[in-house]
Enzyme design. Sequence first.
Site, short mmCIF file in Angstrom:
data_model
loop_
_atom_site.label_atom_id
_atom_site.label_comp_id
_atom_site.label_asym_id
_atom_site.label_seq_id
_atom_site.Cartn_x
_atom_site.Cartn_y
_atom_site.Cartn_z
N GLU A 532 0.96 -1.21 0.00
CA GLU A 532 -0.08 0.03 -0.15
C GLU A 532 0.78 1.32 -0.27
O GLU A 532 1.02 2.07 -0.91
CB GLU A 532 -1.14 -0.42 1.40
CG GLU A 532 -1.98 -1.40 0.99
CD GLU A 532 -2.03 -2.46 1.32
OE1 GLU A 532 -2.92 -3.24 1.24
OE2 GLU A 532 -0.99 -1.89 1.55
N HIS A 599 -11.09 -5.34 9.23
CA HIS A 599 -11.56 -5.18 7.49
C HIS A 599 -13.01 -4.14 7.08
O HIS A 599 -13.21 -4.17 6.78
CB HIS A 599 -11.80 -6.31 6.74
CG HIS A 599 -10.58 -6.99 6.52
ND1 HIS A 599 -9.23 -6.67 7.29
CD2 HIS A 599 -10.06 -7.67 5.50
CE1 HIS A 599 -8.51 -8.00 6.55
NE2 HIS A 599 -9.32 -7.99 5.08
#
Length: 823
Positions: A532, A599
Amino acid sequence: MPKSQYVNYKELLKPSKISFKEIDVCQYNKTISEEKKNFKKKDFLRIFNDMAIIREFEEMIYSLKVNGEYMGVDGTYEGPAHLSQGQEAVAVGQAYLLTKDDFIFGSHRSHGEIIAKGLSCIEKLTDSELLEIMRSYNNGEILNSVNDNQKTVKELATDFLLYGTASEIFARKTGFQKGIGGSMHAFFLPFGIYPNNAIVGGSAPIAVGAALFKRVNNKKGVVVANAGDGAVGCGPCFEAMNMAAMDQLKLLWEEGYKGGLPILFNFNNNQYGMGGQTKGETMAYDLLARIGAGVTPNQMHARRIDGCNPLAVIDAMRSILPILKKGEGPVLLDSVTYRYAGHSTSDISAYRTKEELENWREVDPLVTFRKKLVSAKIEKDSYFENRLKEIKTKIQNICKKAVSVELSPYIDLEKNPRLIEDMMFSKESKISMDSSEKVEDLLIPDDENSRVIAIKAKSRFYKDESGKEVSKLRSYNIRDAVFEAVLLKYNEDRTFISYGEDVRDWGGAFGCYRDLMQSVPYKRLFNSPISEAAIVGSAVGYAMAGGRAVVELMYCDFIGRAGDEIINQLAKWQAMSGGILKMPITVRVSVGAKYGAQHSQDLTALVSHIPGLFVCFPVTPYDTKGLLSTALNGTDPVIFFESQRLYDKGEMFHKGGVPKEDYKIPIGVSDIKREGSDITILTIGATLYKALEAADILEEKYNVSAEVIDARSLVPFDYDLVLKSVAKTGKILLASDAVARGSFLNDIARNITEMAFDELDAPPVVVGARNWITPPFEWDNDFFPQPSFLIDAINEKIMPLKGHLSSNNFTDIEQKNRAKMGV
């Protein structure tokens, strides 16, 4: 993932051994006499000259910082001073062969790299080219400050470079970035000098993005990412090296675009990461060059060189540049050097001995190279002595100008208090970042794409002509809206690329890009590593170099993995550049549900807190396509949130359905999704649909008319619509799926209280998710706001609802108890 690459277990499980090639360590051993075939006398002298200028320039900064004066020039400097005395040979040797088409990115200790690259360009550019650059840059203000004596154009350009750099370091209006960037963020694009970076290792992924831009858009030159040896311990550096060497670049990208990225990762190995000694203490590599073996089979062509000898560095660059230009990069260079000053001027070097410092003084590049040149009869020693005096005088004159507030003023924030905020956002709309060239590389016409064909058969409103709700399969949804906006931009802007985890063959984790690969070549749509930091950081570099990108972080929770790149890079470079750089980057982020604590978080408040970012969160197909189109045409960084719960949602509000043609919705304008008269409910994100359910209940059971407003955007935020509604209803409830503590809605509520105090009949009330970690799916209804949460909050905090019994506790006592417990 590509079907063209069959994964065969028989090959993978076959017994074998991994072998490594030898890595050269300090192999350069040529004499000056031997190098005379590569360098003329003026070249040898130029190398010495450039190193001497860097040394004296930094001595000037050191003296001002520590003593408040330099050679009789009084001046105080309060900013950072991360100096590189001793490392000049690496900077000059690296820049010697580079042109303006080659880009360098630096660390926080990069004054020398800026000056070396600038002097190298001045040597190579013609007088007319230099004059054009100086006259046009910053309306000629820097040129006017140094154009006061009879000088050659190259002498004038040297003063221009030194003065622009010094003024930037001293935060003056006459600096390259008008003093907004300062010491650790200076750059000068006309010479291929891209931003240095205050974050250790921060330039590595950004430089990858610039190299990606060169590869995708067939631009000349290579990219150098400079960092210190301490940066090797930073995850983004490893992510960057891997991304620059991805196998797909050599195996899957189209002909003419294949090959590792043209990037050199140069580590100025000065033996210390601040005060921690890398070799023998904080690292495990023994020799830094070894790191290359962990990245590519060719070991990144790694080599370790004598960074105290400028000719050794030039020799290395002479062999590295052809490798990069042939598409065989990336390359890793371990440049062994030493800094004689501490990490900063406040560092007294208590972690190293005087004996060590004296030992390294024996290989001081200015001293040793001078002796070699005298010994080889290139020039007499008196020449160098006189040249050093001339350089001192030059730097003294630069210092006089740069420290004088009269000659080099600060920007006037009293006269223009909005100057910095005006630099934070460019607020431009551009169809293409490179409008001079047509898009000719899409693989098929749009109307042949199977997804385009399938969308044509869908209903663009959630009900058919008879008023019956259409099935999910037949309904145009948010996935389709994302697809249409992105495909259009591929047709309009040849620099536009998109990448992220699993975005190509898979079509993205949630199917928004499904079948896009039919139309878009690999070089413009590709799967990134699960990295990321490299994803966002490289997008920053791609934009700096002149391109546009949309990148995807699969889950909102993964923002943490790209924290520095979002907070310190993406958000800040437009302002830190003095408004020079543009950041046409959209970061698509999905907000999850049902997957638990790591998440399913809504982190909108986190990025909304960071100055320099636009933040959107549309939750209808119409708003998604319109806002995404605006983001993709803009020149500002946008964090674009999407809800996983709603990807299948049809358009319920825009009566004409979602238009097939392109349209744009301004970022920052809210939208009334249901009109009402008794209370306003403002929502961010998926909570809109819970609020609409609550509004139905309020109407049916309590005869309360609720006006429901969808914020759509968090930054910027136009209050006019909401304040007009509050003036009508006198009451407002604000709701989102973000945890209530620290929610962005708290900020909106405070502002509404201040701006609409006289119109309010009750205080604004915020309802968010519980201040818990996000539980598994089975407890979603207990965690995220439900219609009952909103109705109970209205009953207990805003207005009593006749006959209503609250099931959720919103009393002041409970509020205080939860705060005490930290929940």
